[in-house]
Every structure is written in C-alpha cells, then in structure tokens.
Scaffold this active site. Sequence first.
Site, PDB file in Angstrom:
ATOM      1  CE  LYS A 167      -1.874   2.791   2.523  1.00 33.72           C
ATOM      2  NZ  LYS A 167      -1.610   4.164   2.271  1.00 33.72           N
ATOM      3  N   GLY A 218       6.838   4.280   8.802  1.00 31.41           N
ATOM      4  CA  GLY A 218       5.968   5.415   8.898  1.00 31.41           C
ATOM      5  C   GLY A 218       6.354   5.984  10.336  1.00 31.41           C
ATOM      6  CB  SER A 219       4.376   8.592  12.207  1.00 26.22           C
ATOM      7  OG  SER A 219       3.224   8.092  12.026  1.00 26.22           O
ATOM      8  CB  THR A 220       6.511   6.754  16.448  1.00 24.57           C
ATOM      9  OG1 THR A 220       7.773   6.649  16.269  1.00 24.57           O
ATOM     10  CG2 THR A 220       6.388   6.043  17.873  1.00 24.57           C
ATOM     11  CB  THR A 222       0.909   5.404  11.658  1.00 20.81           C
ATOM     12  OG1 THR A 222       0.643   6.918  11.266  1.00 20.81           O
ATOM     13  CG2 THR A 222       0.185   4.468  10.991  1.00 20.81           C
ATOM     14  N   GLY A 223       2.409   3.713  13.960  1.00 16.93           N
ATOM     15  CA  GLY A 223       3.015   2.541  14.275  1.00 16.93           C
ATOM     16  C   GLY A 223       2.306   1.819  15.531  1.00 16.93           C
ATOM     17  CD  GLU A 240      13.146  -0.366  10.076  1.00 19.44           C
ATOM     18  OE1 GLU A 240      13.227   0.575  10.631  1.00 19.44           O
ATOM     19  OE2 GLU A 240      13.868  -1.565  10.119  1.00 19.44           O
ATOM     20  CB  CYS A 274      13.570   7.467   9.503  1.00 21.60           C
ATOM     21  SG  CYS A 274      14.471   6.360   8.143  1.00 21.60           S
ATOM     22  CD  GLU A 370      10.942  11.959  12.976  1.00 14.37           C
ATOM     23  OE1 GLU A 370       9.860  11.381  13.003  1.00 14.37           O
ATOM     24  OE2 GLU A 370      11.664  11.135  12.144  1.00 14.37           O
TER      25      GLU A 370
HETATM   26  P1  NAD Z   1       2.632   8.120   8.604  1.00 10.88           P
HETATM   27  O1  NAD Z   1       2.702   6.918   9.640  1.00 10.88           O
HETATM   28  O2  NAD Z   1       1.816   9.149   8.400  1.00 10.88           O
HETATM   29  O3  NAD Z   1       2.269   6.788   7.108  1.00 10.88           O
HETATM   30  C1  NAD Z   1       2.705   6.015   6.725  1.00 10.88           C
HETATM   31  C2  NAD Z   1       1.792   5.015   5.794  1.00 10.88           C
HETATM   32  O4  NAD Z   1       0.845   4.414   6.759  1.00 10.88           O
HETATM   33  C3  NAD Z   1       0.964   5.747   4.646  1.00 10.88           C
HETATM   34  O5  NAD Z   1       1.061   4.884   3.731  1.00 10.88           O
HETATM   35  C4  NAD Z   1      -0.347   5.964   5.505  1.00 10.88           C
HETATM   36  O6  NAD Z   1      -1.528   5.782   4.460  1.00 10.88           O
HETATM   37  C5  NAD Z   1      -0.559   4.531   6.178  1.00 10.88           C
HETATM   38  N1  NAD Z   1      -1.437   4.784   7.297  1.00 10.88           N
HETATM   39  C6  NAD Z   1      -1.758   6.006   7.995  1.00 10.88           C
HETATM   40  N2  NAD Z   1      -2.614   5.426   9.263  1.00 10.88           N
HETATM   41  C7  NAD Z   1      -2.773   4.134   9.297  1.00 10.88           C
HETATM   42  C8  NAD Z   1      -3.509   3.092   9.850  1.00 10.88           C
HETATM   43  N3  NAD Z   1      -4.142   3.417  11.043  1.00 10.88           N
HETATM   44  N4  NAD Z   1      -3.457   1.936   9.547  1.00 10.88           N
HETATM   45  C9  NAD Z   1      -2.597   1.274   8.697  1.00 10.88           C
HETATM   46  N5  NAD Z   1      -1.924   2.183   7.751  1.00 10.88           N
HETATM   47  C10 NAD Z   1      -1.949   3.456   8.091  1.00 10.88           C
HETATM   48  O7  NAD Z   1       3.847   8.340   8.028  1.00 10.88           O
HETATM   49  P2  NAD Z   1       4.624   9.376   7.020  1.00 10.88           P
HETATM   50  O8  NAD Z   1       4.385  10.698   7.633  1.00 10.88           O
HETATM   51  O9  NAD Z   1       4.176   8.689   5.585  1.00 10.88           O
HETATM   52  O10 NAD Z   1       6.229   9.030   7.223  1.00 10.88           O
HETATM   53  C11 NAD Z   1       7.137   9.876   8.015  1.00 10.88           C
HETATM   54  C12 NAD Z   1       7.416   8.980   9.082  1.00 10.88           C
HETATM   55  O11 NAD Z   1       8.180   7.859   8.746  1.00 10.88           O
HETATM   56  C13 NAD Z   1       8.754   9.845   9.922  1.00 10.88           C
HETATM   57  O12 NAD Z   1       8.105   9.762  11.335  1.00 10.88           O
HETATM   58  C14 NAD Z   1       9.725   8.957   9.561  1.00 10.88           C
HETATM   59  O13 NAD Z   1      10.765   9.026  10.611  1.00 10.88           O
HETATM   60  C15 NAD Z   1       9.402   7.692   9.570  1.00 10.88           C
HETATM   61  N6  NAD Z   1      10.335   6.965   8.594  1.00 10.88           N
HETATM   62  C16 NAD Z   1      10.770   5.629   9.392  1.00 10.88           C
HETATM   63  C17 NAD Z   1      11.719   4.858   8.564  1.00 10.88           C
HETATM   64  C18 NAD Z   1      12.327   3.893   9.289  1.00 10.88           C
HETATM   65  O14 NAD Z   1      13.134   2.988   8.594  1.00 10.88           O
HETATM   66  N7  NAD Z   1      12.408   3.656  10.772  1.00 10.88           N
HETATM   67  C19 NAD Z   1      11.769   5.385   7.237  1.00 10.88           C
HETATM   68  C20 NAD Z   1      11.387   6.396   6.512  1.00 10.88           C
HETATM   69  C21 NAD Z   1      10.243   6.933   7.336  1.00 10.88           C
END
Ligand code: NAD
Length: 471
Positions: A167, A218-220, A222-223, A240, A274, A370
């Site tokens: 996705k 993605g973000s902590t 959402t994680g 991640e 990140c 961040e």
């Molecule tokens: P985000 O968490 O907003 O979104 C990431 C993805 O998750 C998107 O595809 C989004 O549609 C999906 N999503 C959102 N809510 C969801 C849910 N409830 N269930 C399932 N999927 C959902 O993150 P972002 O703003 O796209 O990315 C930036 C963040 O990613 C920063 O915090 C960055 O540090 C982190 N990041 C981490 C790494 C790593 O390897 N640790 C690498 C790149 C980015």
Amino acid sequence: MVRMLIGGELVEGTRGLDVVDPCTGGIFTQVPDADAADVERAVAAAKAAYPAWRDLTPAARGEILRAMAAKVTENAEELCALLVQETGRPMGLAQFEVLHLAVGYLNYYAGLEALPELIVEDDTRRVELHRKALGVVGAIVPWNAPVFIAANKIAPALAAGNTIVVKTAPTTPLTTLRLGELWADIVPAGVVNILSGGNDAGALLVAHEDVAKITFTGSTETGRKIMASAAPTLKRVTLELGGNDAAIILPDADVAAIAPAIFAFAFFNSGQVCAVIKRLYVHDSLYDAMCDAIAGLASSATVAPGSDAAAEFGPVQNKAQYEKVLHYLGEARAAGQIVAGGDVPEGAGYFVPLTVVRDVSDGAAIVDEEPFGPILPIIRYSDVDDVVARANASPFALGGSVWGSDTAAATKVAARLESGSVWVNQHCALDPQVPFPANKQSGFGVEGGVEGLYPYLALQTINVAKPVAAG
Ligand code: NAD
C-alpha cells in the site's frame, strides 16, 4: 491513469485520489484510491499465488527479483522523472533512490536464503532449525522514500517465499504504481500486488485475516495504531518508525573538514529521512565555529523545484508535513537563535529554507521531537558522559553518530549510544548488506542484511528420534 497491480492485472479502481505537486500545491494527476473490494482482491490474489511461489527454489525466485531490478534500471529515466514530479526533489536524489537504493536492495536479496541449521545430533535425536515463509505480507509505505522503502520490503518478503500486497503512501503513489505496471509481465500473477490509497486501505490490510505479517515504515504514532489493530489476528509486525538521531562532535574534531558532511547528513532530502542528523551536539570549544560553518552552508544552498537544474534541495513533500514544519519553525524561533533560513518564501509550493538554530537546549520541542523537515538544532555540551546521556534520553533510538579525529576514541563513545545504528565520522550510511535495526520507540523487526530476511520467516524445529538399538 497509472493503474494498480492486482492479481497480475492492471486495475483503475472505482475511486480516484488526487496527486499534488509539492512545488505548486496544485493537483497534477489522479491515481486509483483502493476501496475495500480492491484490498480484498489483492489479498485473495496474493493468497492464491503463495503456494506456487513458496515452492519455487530460492534461486528461481532470485532470478525474478533480478529481472525486477533490471526492469527498474532499464526504465530509470521515466521512473526518476515521476519521482521528481511527485516529491519535488532534485533529479540526483531521485536517481540515488531508484538506481542505488531500490535496485541495490532488490539485487541483494535476489537468491538469498535462510539455510536449515543443525541444532543437535546425538545417539537419540537429530534436531534441525528451519525457517519457512509466512504467507501473505502486507507492506505499508511512507512518502519520504517511497520507491526505496517499497523495494526494501518487496525484496526480502519475496526472497523468503512470501507474496505481498504493497500500500503506497497517499501523497507519493505514482512511481511505485508505475513499477507495478513494469513488473506485471515478469512477476507471476498475484505475487506482487500494488495498491494506491489512503490510510483506510492500510487499516484494512492490517486487520485482514489472510495477511500473515505487516511490514510498516512510517510515524511512531501510526506504528502504535498498527500494532493495536494487528493484535486481534496476532499478526507479526515489523515497525520502522520515527527517529531523532543525535550526532556528537567530540572536542578533537576538525570542524572545517567535517562540516560539509554534517551539513549533508542533516539536510539530505530536506531533512525528510528517518535517520538523518536531527540533533547536533557540539563541544563547547568548537560550538561557534561549527554553528558558523553549518549556517554558511545552509544559507548558500539552493532550495528550488526538483525540475530546476540548479536545485540542491526540494520542498517539503506534502501540505500536512509543511504545516508541521512551519509549527517547528515557530518553536525554533522561540527556543533559540536562527542563524540560517527561518523565513518561509511567499508564493506557491511547500518550500522551507534550510534552517539552522543555535543556542537551543534539550527540553525544547525542536530538539526533543522529530520535525522531519529542513531544521537543524545545534546544542552545546561540555562533558562527554553528559552528552551521551542526553543523546540516549530520547524515546527514539534509530541512528546516531560520533565525530572526532581519533577514530578509536570516537568508536568507544559511539558504542555507548542506544540507537540501532551508530556511525563514526559518517551518518545514515545505508547498505543492503548491513542490518538497519530500530530500538526503543523507533520500532522493531529489523530490515537490511541477512537479518532482514528473518522477520519474513517462521521458525520450525524438526526433531527426529533415532531408532533405539535392538537388544
Ligand atoms: P505515516 O505514519 O503518516 O504514514 C505511513 C503509511 O501508513 C501511509 O501509507 C499511510 O497511508 C499509512 N497509514 C496511516 N494510518 C494508518 C492506519 N491506521 N493503518 C494502516 N496504515 C495507515 O508516516 P509518514 O508521514 O508517511 O512518514 C514519515 C514518518 O516515517 C517519519 O516519522 C519517519 O521518521 C518515519 N520513517 C521511518 C523510517 C525507518 O526506517 N524507521 C524510514 C522512513 C520514514
């Protein structure tokens, strides 16, 4: 319209999702917006394709991964142009992501296999440890490095014998969808499925009973949601997440020699990575010199649309992130002294100048959180033990670095950091062979290296009793 790849077919879907040009803020195209039926079909296709894919040899799967990598290389010009368009970044950066990172990781995992291990053998039994594919993997990708991060999930998942549903991030779907179109003829139907859509499509994947594992970057914030919604089906998850990497400049560092690298590793992709330097701790004795050097480099950098040949740095990728970065600019102004950038230009697009903040301390939002944008706080310290404790005080622990002329001494300090990766006299040195672990609230379930294959495999012991000798 660029289409989704579902079960080997290219699909337009029933709904559209606008794609915005970050250099203008205007909509420039639409992609499909996957609905529940699209997610259902993609998971069903991945489930149906799984047994045959799992039963191929690792070498046969590797050949297909290599063909996928070659397809990316052959079409790099088109793919990089799309990536420049949807992210606004300069062409050199798009080429690095597509040709160096995505192709590099696809090729690295091609043919990699987890061989069985003999655990014990004696007169009574022979015990082996095997690693077996899981089934359907759901991969959820962010916007900051969309092609690399998708490839770094597809490659190990497929090498391990799983099938996958990807996705893409809502604001950067284009290049990854185009990859799916290019791969449609070379990957068996259903092995790789690529959906574009919003957060709801991601949530449906996480909840789906037929998805065995979620790999999320993605973000902590959402994680945390993903971990909670994976609980009812007890899915395996790799997370991640965010980072707040500290770089520590030791008193014996050569400011003039390292300032360009520090600058590059702090503002790479306009800070939207990140694991770039997000907190720069500089020893008292070097503090003014380092602030001046970094501010000088930031002030003379060209921030412009990626399509402009002079661009060294592009805009913030999307409006929500732009607003977040503007909030942190306000925080920076209140907490310290801005010595480069700070003034957001009038006009269209999500442009933010490279901003350097000095005389700022731990406890300020700009240091503890961040911003994920082009703002670097520089913090003074006088005692090495104290700065190590401050670097480790963060709930994030993704990367960190230590810089000094005595490499051995710097390495000793680096080993005291709690982050998953520590670098010495460099930062964010990504390499397919090297695991990229995340500690504390930066996540878990490593990517990269052979270790990056294991989270896509389930352990099984085979314990065979030996016949008891007669008489
Ligand atoms: P985000 O968490 O907003 O979104 C990431 C993805 O998750 C998107 O595809 C989004 O549609 C999906 N999503 C959102 N809510 C969801 C849910 N409830 N269930 C399932 N999927 C959902 O993150 P972002 O703003 O796209 O990315 C930036 C963040 O990613 C920063 O915090 C960055 O540090 C982190 N990041 C981490 C790494 C790593 O390897 N640790 C690498 C790149 C980015």
